[in-house]
Design an enzyme around this catalytic site. Structure first.
Site, PDB file in Angstrom:
ATOM      1  N   SER A   1       1.066  -0.696  -0.089  1.00 24.74           N
ATOM      2  CA  SER A   1       0.117   0.343  -0.405  1.00 24.74           C
ATOM      3  C   SER A   1       1.082   1.492   0.034  1.00 24.74           C
ATOM      4  O   SER A   1       1.634   1.564  -0.852  1.00 24.74           O
ATOM      5  CB  SER A   1      -1.193   0.333   1.089  1.00 24.74           C
ATOM      6  OG  SER A   1      -2.176   0.734   1.160  1.00 24.74           O
TER       7      SER A   1
ATOM      8  N   GLU B   1      -9.412  -4.817  -6.720  1.00 24.71           N
ATOM      9  CA  GLU B   1      -8.700  -3.369  -5.441  1.00 24.71           C
ATOM     10  C   GLU B   1      -9.287  -2.103  -6.158  1.00 24.71           C
ATOM     11  O   GLU B   1      -8.596  -1.873  -7.340  1.00 24.71           O
ATOM     12  CB  GLU B   1      -8.000  -3.080  -4.834  1.00 24.71           C
ATOM     13  CG  GLU B   1      -6.587  -3.598  -5.374  1.00 24.71           C
ATOM     14  CD  GLU B   1      -5.489  -3.406  -4.123  1.00 24.71           C
ATOM     15  OE1 GLU B   1      -5.181  -2.810  -4.041  1.00 24.71           O
ATOM     16  OE2 GLU B   1      -5.044  -4.718  -4.490  1.00 24.71           O
TER      17      GLU B   1
ATOM     18  N   HIS C   1      -7.327  -5.389  -1.060  1.00 25.56           N
ATOM     19  CA  HIS C   1      -6.046  -4.036  -0.762  1.00 25.56           C
ATOM     20  C   HIS C   1      -5.292  -5.248   0.136  1.00 25.56           C
ATOM     21  O   HIS C   1      -5.871  -5.585   1.237  1.00 25.56           O
ATOM     22  CB  HIS C   1      -6.942  -3.092  -0.412  1.00 25.56           C
ATOM     23  CG  HIS C   1      -4.892  -2.331  -0.107  1.00 25.56           C
ATOM     24  ND1 HIS C   1      -4.869  -2.208  -0.934  1.00 25.56           N
ATOM     25  CD2 HIS C   1      -5.464  -1.620   0.605  1.00 25.56           C
ATOM     26  CE1 HIS C   1      -3.615  -0.800  -1.122  1.00 25.56           C
ATOM     27  NE2 HIS C   1      -3.994  -1.105   0.593  1.00 25.56           N
TER      28      HIS C   1
END
Length: 405
Positions: free
Chosen positions: A209, A303, A333
């Site tokens: 991320s 995602e 995610h």
């Protein structure tokens, strides 16, 4: 345009051109110009029932909360406390041990590193022939939440699977410490590894991320400043575009259970501070990705950040780099966080360990005269960084999340 595989043990898909699967001759510098390899298994199948159940639960519970979180310091502090408490409830992995990064004796080096806070996650039993080297892992959390502790489900699995110690720095978080504070801390952590005798070509940089953005930014900075480049890079669901233009477009189509493009945009303002979004350390898609190490990108098909991962894979490919893009069908995610319970996450971590082993074996191979190179796929697909599952959107079931770690 040929596509050369990073690892020899990756199966080749059939050559649609009918010209066969191998090509002769050395490549410039002994390295492959381009490798976005797209294989059918294991990430092309539909999501498991458990994956769908977790995805549906998060969509109904965490999703509405995250989508309406304002960029407010009080809310962020509350979120930090919440995820920290949740992380303490996760059972420790008995295969690893954790110790503070500061436990290592400091040796003054020519790099002049600053103080590195964080932790080492080390395998208790590295095996008969452990790989020498280390993994530098940069945790996600939007640059505003999470810590080395919250991401132990991933870092412990990396250490156990590869036999390598994993250094996880506790980099400074926004909004108290906006860009480039996190990047400076990541650089210090990388230099710490070099100062303690780990060769750069025995280091793999990884992140998820926002940590994926930080890992890519660090890699680009190493290439720009002339510091020794690492052996490879692993990015789980990277947040690539801090302008959030790509994720905003995808928001209408994606069925991401808890990541919101609008929330990401609000958080990005806190992260960037007064910096210019066109700074090459932030604008990853505007960078010239030349002379980069091999990269593995794993992303879920549903995602909202998927287009960003595909765009980065295409940019690396066009710059002449080796990028292995895996789009996991129906996953969400950072689903790798649930590798203890989800079969897809377990398989993704096994794929990651295989990639790490392949890039750490590559330095010895680069010292030899290259011979035949295996090729796979079509250059047109590689240049665009297209999805590994051939463009299918999947079932919408997705799994794993940094916010629930």
């Amino acid at each position: 345009m040929d596509k050369h595989l990073i690892a020899d043990d990756v199966p080749e898909p059939p050559d649609e051109s009918g010209s066969g699967g191998a090509s002769d001759g050395a490549l410039p510098g002994g390295l492959a110009r381009q490798a976005i390899h797209q294989q059918a298994v294991p990430y092309d199948g539909g999501p498991s029932p458990l994956s769908r159940a977790i995805s549906g639960t998060l969509r109904l519970t965490l999703g509405p909360i995250v989508h309406h979180v304002p960029g407010h310091s009080l809310i962020i502090r509350t979120a930090r406390t919440t995820v920290d408490i949740a992380s303490r409830l996760v059972r420790a992995d008995p295969r690893v041990r954790v110790r503070l990064a500061d436990d290592l004796p400091r040796e003054p080096g020519r790099h002049g590193t600053g103080r590195v806070l964080g932790e080492w996650v080390e395998p208790r039993d590295p095996g008969d022939e452990p790989l020498d080297g280390a993994i530098l892992y940069l945790h996600g959390g939007g640059y505003v939440v999470c810590s080395p502790r919250t991401h132990r489900p991933i870092t412990a699995r990396l250490a156990a699977d590869t036999g390598l110690p994993v250094l996880v720095p506790r980099y400074r978080l926004a909004p108290e410490h906006p860009f480039p504070a996190a990047l400076e801390d990541a650089l210090d952590a990388y230099r710490l590894l070099l100062d303690h005798g780990v060769p750069a070509d025995r280091v793999v940089i990884a992140g998820d991320s926002a940590g994926g953005h930080l890992a890519a930014s660090l890699t680009g900075e190493l290439c720009r400043t002339g510091l020794p480049r690492p052996a490879g890079v692993v990015l789980f669901s990277p947040w690539v575009d801090l302008t959030c233009e790509l994720s905003t477009r995808e928001q209408r189509l994606a069925r991401d259970p808890y990541i919101s493009a609008s929330t990401a945009r609000r958080v990005a303002r806190l992260v960037v501070g007064t910096a210019d979004l066109q700074d090459p350390r932030l604008a990853l898609l505007a960078c010239r990705w030349t002379d980069t190490p091999p990269v593995l990108i794993q992303v879920g098909s549903r995602e909202v950040l998927r287009p960003e991962a595909e765009a980065l894979a295409g940019a690396i490919s066009e710059g002449g780099g080796d990028c292995l893009l895996q789009v996991w069908n129906g996953q969400m995610h950072v689903f790798q966080m649930l590798n203890r319970v989800l079969p897809e996450a377990d398989a993704a971590m096994s794929e990651t360990a295989r990639f790490v082993r392949s890039v750490l074996a590559a330095p010895a191979a680069r010292g030899r005269t290259p011979g035949k190179s295996r090729t796979a796929g079509r250059g047109r697909t590689a240049a665009r960084g297209r999805r590994a599952n051939g463009g299918r959107g999947g079932d919408g079931g997705q799994s794993g999340a940094e916010a629930v770690a």
